[in-house]
Scaffold this active site. Structure first.
Site, PDB file in Angstrom:
ATOM      1  N   GLU A 165       0.908  -1.280  -0.012  1.00  0.00           N
ATOM      2  CA  GLU A 165      -0.105  -0.113   0.284  1.00  0.00           C
ATOM      3  C   GLU A 165       0.845   1.408  -0.255  1.00  0.00           C
ATOM      4  O   GLU A 165       0.682   2.018   0.917  1.00  0.00           O
ATOM      5  CB  GLU A 165      -1.086  -0.087   1.228  1.00  0.00           C
ATOM      6  CG  GLU A 165      -1.860  -1.177   0.994  1.00  0.00           C
ATOM      7  CD  GLU A 165      -3.018  -1.204   2.256  1.00  0.00           C
ATOM      8  OE1 GLU A 165      -2.801  -0.574   3.309  1.00  0.00           O
ATOM      9  OE2 GLU A 165      -4.081  -1.823   1.783  1.00  0.00           O
ATOM     10  N   ASP A 177      -8.083  -9.463   3.965  1.00  0.00           N
ATOM     11  CA  ASP A 177      -7.635  -8.428   4.901  1.00  0.00           C
ATOM     12  C   ASP A 177      -9.011  -8.367   6.036  1.00  0.00           C
ATOM     13  O   ASP A 177      -9.657  -7.401   5.944  1.00  0.00           O
ATOM     14  CB  ASP A 177      -7.854  -7.152   4.102  1.00  0.00           C
ATOM     15  CG  ASP A 177      -7.302  -6.114   5.050  1.00  0.00           C
ATOM     16  OD1 ASP A 177      -6.844  -6.320   6.095  1.00  0.00           O
ATOM     17  OD2 ASP A 177      -7.339  -4.785   4.430  1.00  0.00           O
ATOM     18  N   GLU A 182     -12.710  -2.727  12.078  1.00  0.00           N
ATOM     19  CA  GLU A 182     -12.505  -1.961  10.961  1.00  0.00           C
ATOM     20  C   GLU A 182     -13.595  -2.427   9.838  1.00  0.00           C
ATOM     21  O   GLU A 182     -14.412  -1.724   9.300  1.00  0.00           O
ATOM     22  CB  GLU A 182     -11.279  -2.191  10.126  1.00  0.00           C
ATOM     23  CG  GLU A 182     -11.066  -1.422   8.601  1.00  0.00           C
ATOM     24  CD  GLU A 182      -9.839  -1.673   8.027  1.00  0.00           C
ATOM     25  OE1 GLU A 182      -8.765  -2.109   8.795  1.00  0.00           O
ATOM     26  OE2 GLU A 182      -9.777  -1.124   6.974  1.00  0.00           O
TER      27      GLU A 182
HETATM   28  O1  GCW Z   1      -7.028  -3.035   5.692  1.00  0.00           O
HETATM   29  C1  GCW Z   1      -6.068  -2.355   5.515  1.00  0.00           C
HETATM   30  C2  GCW Z   1      -6.403  -1.155   6.148  1.00  0.00           C
HETATM   31  C3  GCW Z   1      -5.146  -0.036   6.196  1.00  0.00           C
HETATM   32  C4  GCW Z   1      -4.179  -0.838   6.830  1.00  0.00           C
HETATM   33  C5  GCW Z   1      -3.801  -1.988   6.197  1.00  0.00           C
HETATM   34  C6  GCW Z   1      -2.522  -2.806   6.869  1.00  0.00           C
HETATM   35  C7  GCW Z   1      -2.359   0.198   8.362  1.00  0.00           C
HETATM   36  O2  GCW Z   1      -7.461  -0.459   5.513  1.00  0.00           O
HETATM   37  O3  GCW Z   1      -5.729   1.057   7.047  1.00  0.00           O
HETATM   38  O4  GCW Z   1      -3.125   0.213   7.279  1.00  0.00           O
HETATM   39  O5  GCW Z   1      -4.746  -2.839   6.101  1.00  0.00           O
HETATM   40  O6  GCW Z   1      -2.986  -3.850   7.597  1.00  0.00           O
HETATM   41  O7  GCW Z   1      -1.488  -2.513   6.614  1.00  0.00           O
END
Ligand code: GCW
Length: 617
Positions: free
Chosen positions: A243, A322, A350
């Site tokens: 990311e 995730d 989340e």
């Molecule tokens: O699912 C995603 C989240 C991000 C997070 C990422 C991760 C810290 O939306 O906010 O970043 O996972 O786990 O690195």
């Protein structure tokens, strides 16, 4: 009934944690037991420290004398277990106890400016306005909460290391970090820090190439400095090439090259290098049918098995996507027998209701351990759900997840139902029928949430970015590799070896065949692995579309039942008010999910609900 504020969360029965100058967990154990004399009701506790026992402890009883023998931190864990058992009117935990995982970590995603990424409990407990900024009283309460359930590593900063959080490993911030570490030390909690892989670029180097000797030397020196201030630092946590974070790929190097270089810098100090495996293409074109996001971690790491230094631990999210409501266990856990692995779960809700909707996670982790023998991993980490809110977790019931996490990381075989019961009793001490009702509510909460959100392992369908509430096609044409491909006949991505992306091949037998074969694939994961027609007939005789409608109507009705149970509970103030307020929001959310999801599938399929319930046209 009014809740006292000084012990907080599941320890309201203890007085404030001792302030004074205690330096070690053994001193803390003595002080806590002294303060809790009333609870001990005449019992005397003898403490005997045997450093060889580490985190472990043994409790024996001889009349009114209880012997607690343990390692330096073990005696503190023993003291809390003893006090919690007494408070909960349970049998004393006599016998020998030792944690299953040596590292039981809490990862906070706190930013230096004071926000928390995916935080739902207010602002950061550790930072404000670009500085370390904490309330020492709350830090002691936190240290005690963590120690009471055996959590022994605390990473205070976000894995996305935004400016100026890199200063945590620079001289400007290290003295204050050292003070913070000394607040947690008597609770047996060691600090950990997330680092920015490209940090050397801020200090005059023109590269962060892990194989460049100057880069390795820079990290070596950095580690030496950090350990001068925090000699017992547990290590560094790294999110790299994920990311948009920097990483070794920029230099054509592997993640073994990157992790090992950092691990060598930490090794002389006994530190660990925790490297996250959340690596995937976040710039995918939805037209690309070859790339399949949940296959990514395995593709990136499985072939590196055995190439990591001894003090490297790869940290893998529980599922291949995730932190969705339901995913299979990540196949990467089965593919790296020669590498140290940590299991990462997310307490921050989340995708699971954001500490508005009630969602107790213990039963979900139990499923993970059923599929993944605990010995596959050697450490556990959880993304924190804590923040500056008075009750630490936003929703007072969200504390059950931190409590159960610590206890589960200590002993993954513990029954989640027993943990939830213990939490209820310690936190509220309700009369029996009420406690039973709260327990049942929490135990069923995940299933209820699952029913009104994305069906049968399909995942996503949430509002993009915020991740609360329904948006069935919100991620459909996005860059994140999260597609359901619903059309008028069918929904889901075929991940079979036979006709699909081949993800099932990443699993060993018997899971490979279990998931590959439509008949044996568990119903609740059917849409994770298979693309199904709406008229596909499930084992119970219902069509897929009918199952989707039924789950969504039931999910809402069951939320109403939760609300009723909650209203009848004699919870102390302010927990009652907070929980009821949030329940109104949960009801709205469940209704929205029910109607949006049902309408979405109805409009596509044209299939009527067999029970004639209202679906909006
Ligand atoms: O699912 C995603 C989240 C991000 C997070 C990422 C991760 C810290 O939306 O906010 O970043 O996972 O786990 O690195």
């Amino acid at each position: 009934m009014k809740r006292t504020d000084h012990g907080l969360t599941w320890l309201p029965f203890l007085p404030q944690p001792p302030v004074h100058t205690l330096k070690t967990p053994r001193d803390m154990a003595r002080a806590e037991l002294d303060q809790a004399r009333e609870l001990l009701s005449g019992r005397q506790v003898d403490i005997d420290v045997n450093p060889d026992l580490g985190d472990g402890f043994t409790l024996t009883q001889d009349g009114a004398i209880v012997h607690l023998c343990g390692g330096e931190s073990g005696v503190l864990y023993g003291a809390y277990r003893l006090l919690m058992a007494l408070k909960a009117r349970q049998e004393l935990p006599l016998g020998s106890h030792a944690p299953y995982y040596a590292l039981r970590m809490l990862n906070c995603w706190d930013n230096a400016e004071g926000t928390i990424e995916r935080g739902y409990s207010g602002r950061s407990l550790f930072f404000e306005d670009g500085h370390l900024d904490y309330d020492p009283v709350r830090m002691r309460q936190l240290g005690r909460m963590l120690a009471s359930v055996g959590i022994n590593v605390l990473c205070i900063n976000n894995v996305n290391v935004h400016n100026p959080a890199h200063k945590l490993i620079e001289e400007e911030w290290l003295p204050q970090l050292s003070d913070l570490a000394s607040i947690f030390r008597p609770f047996g909690v060691r600090m950990m820090l997330s680092i920015d892989y490209a940090h050397p670029l801020r200090h005059g180097l023109d590269t962060a190439d892990p194989l460049d000797a100057r880069v390795a030397a820079w990290w070596q020196e950095r580690a030496d400095i950090v350990y001068r201030y925090v000699p017992d630092l547990a290590g560094f946590l790294v999110k790299a090439d994920s990311e948009h974070r920097p990483g070794p790929f920029t230099y054509g190097r592997t993640h073994a090259d990157g992790a090992n270089m950092l691990a060598r810098a930490l090794a002389p100090h006994g530190g660990r290098l925790i490297w996250r495996c959340f690596v995937y293409n976040c710039l995918q074109d939805w037209r690309d049918t070859v790339t399949d996001r949940p296959m990514a971690a395995y593709q990136h790491y499985a072939h590196l098995d055995g190439q990591f230094e001894d003090n490297v631990i790869l940290q893998i999210k529980n599922g291949p996507f995730d932190f969705q409501v339901r995913e299979p266990v990540s196949p990467l856990f089965y593919a790296m027998p020669k590498t140290n692995l940590a299991l990462e779960v997310q307490l921050a809700q989340e995708y699971t209701g954001q500490q508005i909707d009630i969602y107790a996670m213990g039963p979900m982790w139990k499923e993970i351990f059923d599929d993944l023998p605990p010995q596959r991993v050697m450490a556990m980490a959880a993304v924190s759900n804590l923040g500056r809110d008075a009750n630490y977790t936003g929703h007072p019931f969200a504390a059950v997840n931190l409590f159960a996490y610590g206890m589960t990381a200590w002993d993954p075989s513990t029954d989640p139902a027993a943990l939830i019961r213990l939490w209820c009793r310690l936190t509220y001490d309700l009369e029996q029928a009420q406690e039973g009702a709260l327990h049942a509510l929490l135990m069923g909460s995940r299933r209820v949430y699952e029913k009104y959100t994305a069906p049968l392992g399909l995942c996503w369908m949430v509002n993009p970015h915020g991740h609360y509430g329904p948006s069935p096609s919100g991620y459909e044409y996005a860059l994140w590799g999260t597609y359901h491909k619903a059309n008028r006949d069918a929904v889901g991505v075929d991940r079979t070896e036979k006709n699909g992306t081949g993800m099932t091949r990443q699993y060993p037998e018997p899971l490979r065949s279990l998931y590959e074969n439509l008949d044996t694939c568990p119903d609740l994961l059917k849409l994770f692995f298979h693309r199904l027609r709406y008229d596909y007939v499930m084992a119970d005789g219902r069509t897929l579309i009918q199952r989707i409608y039924d789950d969504h109507f039931e999910g809402y009705d069951e939320t109403e039942a939760l609300a009723q149970t909650l209203r009848a509970l004699d919870l102390p103030s302010p927990d009652r008010e907070v929980a009821l307020e949030r329940m109104d929001l949960q009801l709205k959310n469940a209704r929205e999910w029910r109607d949006v999801t049902n309408t979405f599938f109805y409009r596509l399929s044209g299939a009527k609900d067999a029970k004639g319930r209202r679906i909006y046209d």
